[in-house]
Design a protein around this motif. Sequence first.
Motif, PDB file in Angstrom:
ATOM      1  N   VAL A  55       0.844  -1.196   0.000  1.00  0.00           N
ATOM      2  CA  VAL A  55       0.000   0.000   0.000  1.00  0.00           C
ATOM      3  C   VAL A  55       0.879   1.245   0.000  1.00  0.00           C
ATOM      4  O   VAL A  55       0.620   2.203  -0.727  1.00  0.00           O
ATOM      5  CB  VAL A  55      -0.978  -0.016   1.196  1.00  0.00           C
ATOM      6  CG1 VAL A  55      -1.649   1.335   1.376  1.00  0.00           C
ATOM      7  CG2 VAL A  55      -2.024  -1.105   1.021  1.00  0.00           C
ATOM      8  N   ASP A  56       1.943   1.234   0.805  1.00  0.00           N
ATOM      9  CA  ASP A  56       2.855   2.383   0.851  1.00  0.00           C
ATOM     10  C   ASP A  56       3.465   2.655  -0.523  1.00  0.00           C
ATOM     11  O   ASP A  56       3.549   3.812  -0.955  1.00  0.00           O
ATOM     12  CB  ASP A  56       3.971   2.149   1.869  1.00  0.00           C
ATOM     13  CG  ASP A  56       3.473   2.196   3.307  1.00  0.00           C
ATOM     14  OD1 ASP A  56       2.372   2.727   3.551  1.00  0.00           O
ATOM     15  OD2 ASP A  56       4.193   1.687   4.186  1.00  0.00           O
ATOM     16  N   ALA A  63       1.046   9.306  -5.710  1.00  0.00           N
ATOM     17  CA  ALA A  63       1.297  10.687  -5.282  1.00  0.00           C
ATOM     18  C   ALA A  63       2.156  11.422  -6.309  1.00  0.00           C
ATOM     19  O   ALA A  63       1.960  12.615  -6.543  1.00  0.00           O
ATOM     20  CB  ALA A  63       1.964  10.697  -3.909  1.00  0.00           C
ATOM     21  N   GLU A  64       3.091  10.702  -6.930  1.00  0.00           N
ATOM     22  CA  GLU A  64       3.925  11.315  -7.979  1.00  0.00           C
ATOM     23  C   GLU A  64       3.104  11.614  -9.228  1.00  0.00           C
ATOM     24  O   GLU A  64       3.312  12.627  -9.881  1.00  0.00           O
ATOM     25  CB  GLU A  64       5.077  10.378  -8.347  1.00  0.00           C
ATOM     26  CG  GLU A  64       6.172  10.295  -7.315  1.00  0.00           C
ATOM     27  CD  GLU A  64       7.320   9.401  -7.762  1.00  0.00           C
ATOM     28  OE1 GLU A  64       7.510   9.219  -8.982  1.00  0.00           O
ATOM     29  OE2 GLU A  64       8.023   8.888  -6.883  1.00  0.00           O
ATOM     30  N   GLU A  65       2.186  10.720  -9.560  1.00  0.00           N
ATOM     31  CA  GLU A  65       1.394  10.870 -10.781  1.00  0.00           C
ATOM     32  C   GLU A  65       0.251  11.863 -10.632  1.00  0.00           C
ATOM     33  O   GLU A  65      -0.120  12.533 -11.579  1.00  0.00           O
ATOM     34  CB  GLU A  65       0.848   9.512 -11.213  1.00  0.00           C
ATOM     35  CG  GLU A  65       1.953   8.546 -11.626  1.00  0.00           C
ATOM     36  CD  GLU A  65       1.418   7.195 -12.024  1.00  0.00           C
ATOM     37  OE1 GLU A  65       0.253   7.097 -12.448  1.00  0.00           O
ATOM     38  OE2 GLU A  65       2.192   6.223 -11.925  1.00  0.00           O
ATOM     39  N   TYR A  66      -0.343  11.904  -9.440  1.00  0.00           N
ATOM     40  CA  TYR A  66      -1.481  12.784  -9.190  1.00  0.00           C
ATOM     41  C   TYR A  66      -1.068  13.878  -8.213  1.00  0.00           C
ATOM     42  O   TYR A  66      -1.529  13.912  -7.074  1.00  0.00           O
ATOM     43  CB  TYR A  66      -2.669  11.991  -8.637  1.00  0.00           C
ATOM     44  CG  TYR A  66      -3.192  10.944  -9.591  1.00  0.00           C
ATOM     45  CD1 TYR A  66      -4.004  11.294 -10.658  1.00  0.00           C
ATOM     46  CD2 TYR A  66      -2.862   9.603  -9.426  1.00  0.00           C
ATOM     47  CE1 TYR A  66      -4.485  10.343 -11.537  1.00  0.00           C
ATOM     48  CE2 TYR A  66      -3.333   8.631 -10.305  1.00  0.00           C
ATOM     49  CZ  TYR A  66      -4.140   8.999 -11.352  1.00  0.00           C
ATOM     50  OH  TYR A  66      -4.611   8.058 -12.222  1.00  0.00           O
ATOM     51  N   GLU A  67      -0.206  14.750  -8.661  1.00  0.00           N
ATOM     52  CA  GLU A  67       0.275  15.845  -7.812  1.00  0.00           C
ATOM     53  C   GLU A  67      -0.900  16.651  -7.303  1.00  0.00           C
ATOM     54  O   GLU A  67      -1.841  16.925  -8.022  1.00  0.00           O
ATOM     55  CB  GLU A  67       1.218  16.741  -8.611  1.00  0.00           C
ATOM     56  CG  GLU A  67       2.522  16.071  -8.968  1.00  0.00           C
ATOM     57  CD  GLU A  67       3.436  16.993  -9.743  1.00  0.00           C
ATOM     58  OE1 GLU A  67       3.388  18.217  -9.508  1.00  0.00           O
ATOM     59  OE2 GLU A  67       4.194  16.486 -10.576  1.00  0.00           O
ATOM     60  N   PRO A  70      -4.677  14.977  -2.022  1.00  0.00           N
ATOM     61  CA  PRO A  70      -4.434  14.920  -0.578  1.00  0.00           C
ATOM     62  C   PRO A  70      -3.948  13.522  -0.169  1.00  0.00           C
ATOM     63  O   PRO A  70      -4.607  12.534  -0.489  1.00  0.00           O
ATOM     64  CB  PRO A  70      -5.800  15.219   0.040  1.00  0.00           C
ATOM     65  CG  PRO A  70      -6.617  15.816  -1.054  1.00  0.00           C
ATOM     66  CD  PRO A  70      -6.060  15.309  -2.337  1.00  0.00           C
ATOM     67  N   PRO A  71      -2.795  13.427   0.504  1.00  0.00           N
ATOM     68  CA  PRO A  71      -2.228  12.119   0.850  1.00  0.00           C
ATOM     69  C   PRO A  71      -3.173  11.231   1.654  1.00  0.00           C
ATOM     70  O   PRO A  71      -3.229  10.023   1.425  1.00  0.00           O
ATOM     71  CB  PRO A  71      -0.986  12.464   1.677  1.00  0.00           C
ATOM     72  CG  PRO A  71      -0.645  13.867   1.308  1.00  0.00           C
ATOM     73  CD  PRO A  71      -1.930  14.525   0.923  1.00  0.00           C
ATOM     74  N   GLU A  72      -3.951  11.816   2.572  1.00  0.00           N
ATOM     75  CA  GLU A  72      -4.865  11.017   3.397  1.00  0.00           C
ATOM     76  C   GLU A  72      -5.966  10.403   2.534  1.00  0.00           C
ATOM     77  O   GLU A  72      -6.331   9.246   2.710  1.00  0.00           O
ATOM     78  CB  GLU A  72      -5.505  11.871   4.503  1.00  0.00           C
ATOM     79  CG  GLU A  72      -4.532  12.633   5.376  1.00  0.00           C
ATOM     80  CD  GLU A  72      -4.060  13.945   4.736  1.00  0.00           C
ATOM     81  OE1 GLU A  72      -4.822  14.598   3.985  1.00  0.00           O
ATOM     82  OE2 GLU A  72      -2.899  14.303   4.973  1.00  0.00           O
TER      83      GLU A  72
END
Length: 97
Positions: A55-56, A63-67, A70-72
């Motif tokens: 998952v991490d 996160a890199e692809e969808y700048e 929101p991380p949460e």
Amino acid sequence: MSNGSNQTSWLRDATLPFQRMDEEAIVVDPRTREVHLFNETGARIWELLETASSVDELCAALAEEYEGAPPEALRGEVESFVSELGGKGLLKPRGRA
């Protein structure tokens, strides 16, 4: 999903037929006769799971692809997706990452 589950690597079942259509993907499970339609993010996670990923690792790649995502929220979506598909037998656990 417990924290220990986040360290499990997951791999999609390579025997399941799937097709990418624009930003979505369709996965067919012939064992249950279920058809699964994934949105753009789900389709990308499915593609990433061609190789075993935790998952991490999935969250980091997305996160890199969808700048700006929101991380949460991203983590919640990934955890939910992996949990649901794992429960349906579409993903196979590969032990600790």
